[in-house]
Design a protein around this motif. Structure first.
Motif, PDB file in Angstrom:
ATOM      1  N   GLY A   1      -0.973  47.950 -16.670  1.00  0.00           N
ATOM      2  CA  GLY A   1      -0.585  47.564 -15.313  1.00  0.00           C
ATOM      3  C   GLY A   1       0.891  47.807 -15.117  1.00  0.00           C
ATOM      4  O   GLY A   1       1.533  48.512 -15.911  1.00  0.00           O
ATOM      5  N   ALA A   2       1.435  47.215 -14.058  1.00  0.00           N
ATOM      6  CA  ALA A   2       2.852  47.378 -13.759  1.00  0.00           C
ATOM      7  C   ALA A   2       3.413  46.053 -13.264  1.00  0.00           C
ATOM      8  O   ALA A   2       2.753  45.321 -12.529  1.00  0.00           O
ATOM      9  N   VAL A   3       4.632  45.761 -13.676  1.00  0.00           N
ATOM     10  CA  VAL A   3       5.350  44.576 -13.201  1.00  0.00           C
ATOM     11  C   VAL A   3       6.362  45.024 -12.163  1.00  0.00           C
ATOM     12  O   VAL A   3       7.106  45.987 -12.384  1.00  0.00           O
ATOM     13  N   THR A   4       6.399  44.346 -11.019  1.00  0.00           N
ATOM     14  CA  THR A   4       7.360  44.681  -9.971  1.00  0.00           C
ATOM     15  C   THR A   4       8.426  43.607  -9.877  1.00  0.00           C
ATOM     16  O   THR A   4       8.228  42.469 -10.298  1.00  0.00           O
ATOM     17  N   VAL A   5       9.551  43.961  -9.304  1.00  0.00           N
ATOM     18  CA  VAL A   5      10.685  43.041  -9.238  1.00  0.00           C
ATOM     19  C   VAL A   5      10.355  41.808  -8.399  1.00  0.00           C
ATOM     20  O   VAL A   5      10.842  40.713  -8.679  1.00  0.00           O
ATOM     21  N   ASP A   6       9.481  41.955  -7.395  1.00  0.00           N
ATOM     22  CA  ASP A   6       9.133  40.784  -6.583  1.00  0.00           C
ATOM     23  C   ASP A   6       8.301  39.792  -7.397  1.00  0.00           C
ATOM     24  O   ASP A   6       8.406  38.577  -7.194  1.00  0.00           O
ATOM     25  N   ASP A   7       7.472  40.298  -8.336  1.00  0.00           N
ATOM     26  CA  ASP A   7       6.734  39.397  -9.231  1.00  0.00           C
ATOM     27  C   ASP A   7       7.703  38.595 -10.096  1.00  0.00           C
ATOM     28  O   ASP A   7       7.509  37.393 -10.331  1.00  0.00           O
ATOM     29  N   VAL A   8       8.742  39.256 -10.565  1.00  0.00           N
ATOM     30  CA  VAL A   8       9.720  38.592 -11.420  1.00  0.00           C
ATOM     31  C   VAL A   8      10.485  37.533 -10.627  1.00  0.00           C
ATOM     32  O   VAL A   8      10.689  36.405 -11.085  1.00  0.00           O
ATOM     33  N   LEU A   9      10.907  37.887  -9.407  1.00  0.00           N
ATOM     34  CA  LEU A   9      11.657  36.941  -8.583  1.00  0.00           C
ATOM     35  C   LEU A   9      10.822  35.700  -8.263  1.00  0.00           C
ATOM     36  O   LEU A   9      11.346  34.584  -8.198  1.00  0.00           O
ATOM     37  N   ASP A  10       9.528  35.895  -8.039  1.00  0.00           N
ATOM     38  CA  ASP A  10       8.644  34.758  -7.766  1.00  0.00           C
ATOM     39  C   ASP A  10       8.727  33.707  -8.864  1.00  0.00           C
ATOM     40  O   ASP A  10       8.602  32.508  -8.616  1.00  0.00           O
TER      41      ASP A  10
ATOM     42  N   ALA B   1      16.600  45.390 -15.143  1.00  0.00           N
ATOM     43  CA  ALA B   1      18.030  45.513 -14.862  1.00  0.00           C
ATOM     44  C   ALA B   1      18.667  46.649 -15.658  1.00  0.00           C
ATOM     45  O   ALA B   1      19.503  47.396 -15.142  1.00  0.00           O
ATOM     46  N   THR B   2      18.268  46.799 -16.915  1.00  0.00           N
ATOM     47  CA  THR B   2      18.852  47.831 -17.777  1.00  0.00           C
ATOM     48  C   THR B   2      18.600  49.230 -17.232  1.00  0.00           C
ATOM     49  O   THR B   2      19.486  50.091 -17.224  1.00  0.00           O
ATOM     50  N   TYR B   3      17.371  49.458 -16.765  1.00  0.00           N
ATOM     51  CA  TYR B   3      17.007  50.803 -16.316  1.00  0.00           C
ATOM     52  C   TYR B   3      17.033  50.961 -14.793  1.00  0.00           C
ATOM     53  O   TYR B   3      16.577  51.980 -14.262  1.00  0.00           O
ATOM     54  N   ASN B   4      17.572  49.949 -14.091  1.00  0.00           N
ATOM     55  CA  ASN B   4      17.693  50.009 -12.628  1.00  0.00           C
ATOM     56  C   ASN B   4      16.358  50.319 -11.962  1.00  0.00           C
ATOM     57  O   ASN B   4      16.255  51.205 -11.109  1.00  0.00           O
ATOM     58  N   LEU B   5      15.326  49.577 -12.328  1.00  0.00           N
ATOM     59  CA  LEU B   5      13.981  49.818 -11.826  1.00  0.00           C
ATOM     60  C   LEU B   5      13.522  48.680 -10.922  1.00  0.00           C
ATOM     61  O   LEU B   5      13.971  47.537 -11.052  1.00  0.00           O
ATOM     62  N   VAL B   6      12.626  49.005  -9.987  1.00  0.00           N
ATOM     63  CA  VAL B   6      11.969  47.965  -9.183  1.00  0.00           C
ATOM     64  C   VAL B   6      10.551  47.724  -9.680  1.00  0.00           C
ATOM     65  O   VAL B   6       9.865  46.825  -9.193  1.00  0.00           O
ATOM     66  N   ALA B   7      10.104  48.507 -10.650  1.00  0.00           N
ATOM     67  CA  ALA B   7       8.786  48.324 -11.264  1.00  0.00           C
ATOM     68  C   ALA B   7       8.811  48.940 -12.653  1.00  0.00           C
ATOM     69  O   ALA B   7       9.630  49.826 -12.939  1.00  0.00           O
ATOM     70  N   ALA B   8       7.907  48.466 -13.508  1.00  0.00           N
ATOM     71  CA  ALA B   8       7.895  48.954 -14.886  1.00  0.00           C
ATOM     72  C   ALA B   8       6.475  48.957 -15.429  1.00  0.00           C
ATOM     73  O   ALA B   8       5.681  48.068 -15.108  1.00  0.00           O
ATOM     74  N   PRO B   9       6.137  49.952 -16.267  1.00  0.00           N
ATOM     75  CA  PRO B   9       4.797  50.003 -16.855  1.00  0.00           C
ATOM     76  C   PRO B   9       4.625  48.980 -17.970  1.00  0.00           C
ATOM     77  O   PRO B   9       5.582  48.652 -18.686  1.00  0.00           O
ATOM     78  N   VAL B  10       3.410  48.470 -18.111  1.00  0.00           N
ATOM     79  CA  VAL B  10       3.060  47.564 -19.210  1.00  0.00           C
ATOM     80  C   VAL B  10       2.020  48.283 -20.068  1.00  0.00           C
ATOM     81  O   VAL B  10       0.964  48.686 -19.557  1.00  0.00           O
ATOM     82  N   LEU B  11       2.320  48.474 -21.356  1.00  0.00           N
ATOM     83  CA  LEU B  11       1.475  49.275 -22.243  1.00  0.00           C
ATOM     84  C   LEU B  11       0.939  48.417 -23.384  1.00  0.00           C
ATOM     85  O   LEU B  11       1.587  47.457 -23.821  1.00  0.00           O
ATOM     86  N   ASP B  12      -0.253  48.776 -23.886  1.00  0.00           N
ATOM     87  CA  ASP B  12      -0.771  48.102 -25.075  1.00  0.00           C
ATOM     88  C   ASP B  12      -0.310  48.841 -26.322  1.00  0.00           C
ATOM     89  O   ASP B  12       0.434  49.831 -26.245  1.00  0.00           O
ATOM     90  N   ASP B  13      -0.745  48.384 -27.481  1.00  0.00           N
ATOM     91  CA  ASP B  13      -0.286  48.973 -28.747  1.00  0.00           C
ATOM     92  C   ASP B  13      -0.758  50.400 -28.936  1.00  0.00           C
ATOM     93  O   ASP B  13      -0.205  51.141 -29.757  1.00  0.00           O
ATOM     94  N   GLU B  14      -1.776  50.802 -28.191  1.00  0.00           N
ATOM     95  CA  GLU B  14      -2.298  52.163 -28.303  1.00  0.00           C
ATOM     96  C   GLU B  14      -1.697  53.099 -27.263  1.00  0.00           C
ATOM     97  O   GLU B  14      -2.123  54.238 -27.122  1.00  0.00           O
TER      98      GLU B  14
END
Length: 420
Positions: free
Chosen positions: A391-400, A373-386
């Protein structure tokens, strides 16, 4: 019923739009409800199952159907929005009668039903009067002989048939989107769901499974032989496959993972290590990933893939090699809307958004929702500590996960005013 033809073949009604008297579409026909009668009397047509735009299936009595024309159905405009609940005395024509094996009374020959016709009698009641069958069809013959017979000329509809086919039922719903076909399956009996699932090819079944409630998913997968179940899981997106496998008994899950292709199984196993309601548990491990020297033309070619969801196709992820998750160092994201404004020969690395820090795999559902919501995105990257892309999270995954657990096929609660 002025404007209606004397005879209407039911398979041709599947998916037809339903309009009110003002010409506004209110839904689509999904099935026809009849009640079987004793002896050889034709079944009475009670009404239509109509899917309205909320994906709710409602019952439309035939008394409120004013016209059935080529290509559409017109109602009085008075729709009861209560959810359709099939009663014990009711039968769904498309879902339960197509592909039935019946007996032609005159000859005793077996035949398979490929359509049924309904007619309006002088009493203004609609009756299921004709049965279209294929007689003598053999597995290795091209085709049997087709007949259109009176209802009274065939028998066998009242018996339970084990191993009923689904060829003609699926043909009637051939153009239906996976989510809509999933809705049809959800309304059927477990027996019929199993038969239809067996008739679907692996890719189509995988798409439909992704749209079904978890209970239906587990039930259908349990009805497949183990090797086919593994093949279907391979066709599913890794995150949906992981969600489904997580619902299975541990020994069954391990057996299926062992039968899957190693690369596919590895993606699923990695996703299973994360808690369900975290970025790691929500993400897909197969977003569109490109190297820094890729061109805009390369990016657009990748997002044209019809198998990508709109949310996944809205963004590319640029990383250092390796390009399989977990990747090399994550560089940035490319918004397709921005790439469409650039020359095809331009490098994607020149138009990347590199300011986003990305999500961490243990970020909770609320943090993921706030990020999108903050960045007006329909998908976002998921990163590890390095700084590697996982992978990527999409808005439809969140709505589910924000919607109630049974939102895909919730039945009305006791006392619900929508219960029929």
């Amino acid at each position: 019923m002025s404007g209606s033809p004397a005879r209407v073949y039911v398979a041709r009604l599947a998916g037809l739009p339903v309009y009110d008297p003002n010409g506004d579409q209110v839904g689509k026909v999904r099935d026809v409800v009849v009640t079987l009668r004793q002896d050889t009397q034709p079944p009475r047509v009670l009404g239509l199952v109509v899917e309205v735009f909320t994906r709710r299936r409602i019952f439309l009595p035939m008394t409120r159907v004013t016209s059935i024309e080529v290509g559409h159905v017109i109602t009085t405009g008075l729709l009861n929005m209560r959810r359709f609940e099939q009663r014990a005395t009711e039968v769904l024509v498309l879902g339960e009668l197509l592909d039935r094996t019946v007996t032609i009374r005159e000859t005793g020959a077996a035949a398979v039903v490929f359509d049924l016709a309904m007619e309006q009698w002088r009493t203004r009641d609609w009756m299921l009067s004709k049965v279209a069958v294929t007689e003598g069809a053999k597995r290795f013959r091209r085709r049997g002989q087709s007949h259109v017979l009176d209802w009274a000329d065939v028998s066998g509809f009242a018996q339970t048939e084990h191993g009923q086919g689904a060829t003609h039922m699926l043909a009637a719903f051939d153009t239906m989107k996976p989510a809509d076909l999933a809705g049809v399956l959800h309304e059927l009996s477990p027996k019929r769901r199993k038969e239809i699932a067996s008739a679907l090819n692996d890719e189509r079944l995988a798409d439909v499974l992704e749209e079904l409630p978890e209970d239906d998913q587990v039930e259908i997968l349990a009805g497949l032989d183990t090797e086919r179940a593994a093949d279907v899981l391979e066709e599913m997106s890794p995150d949906d496959a992981a969600d489904l496998i997580a619902e299975l008994p541990t020994d069954t899950a391990e057996r299926l993972l062992t039968l899957m292709e190693p690369d596919e199984a590895e993606d699923v196993r990695r996703l299973l290590t994360y808690e369900e309601r975290t970025a790691g548990g929500l993400m897909t491990s197969e977003p569109v990933i490109l190297p820094a020297d890729a061109t805009v033309a390369d990016a657009l070619a990748h997002v044209r893939n019809a198998e990508l969801s709109p949310a996944l196709a809205a963004m590319i992820y640029v990383c250092r090699p390796p390009l399989e998750t977990p990747t090399g160092r994550f560089i940035g994201i490319g918004h397709i809307q921005r790439l469409l404004r650039e020359p095809p020969s331009a490098l994607v690395s020149g138009v990347l958004d590199t300011d986003l820090d990305g999500l961490r795999p243990d970020d909770g559902l609320q943090a993921v929702s706030k990020y999108l919501a903050t960045y007006n995105l329909v998908a976002a990257p998921v990163l590890d500590d390095e700084g590697r892309l996982l992978g990527a999270v999409t808005v439809d995954d969140v709505l589910d996960h924000l919607l109630p657990d049974d939102w895909r096929g919730s039945a009305p609660q006791e006392g619900d005013p929508h219960a029929r």
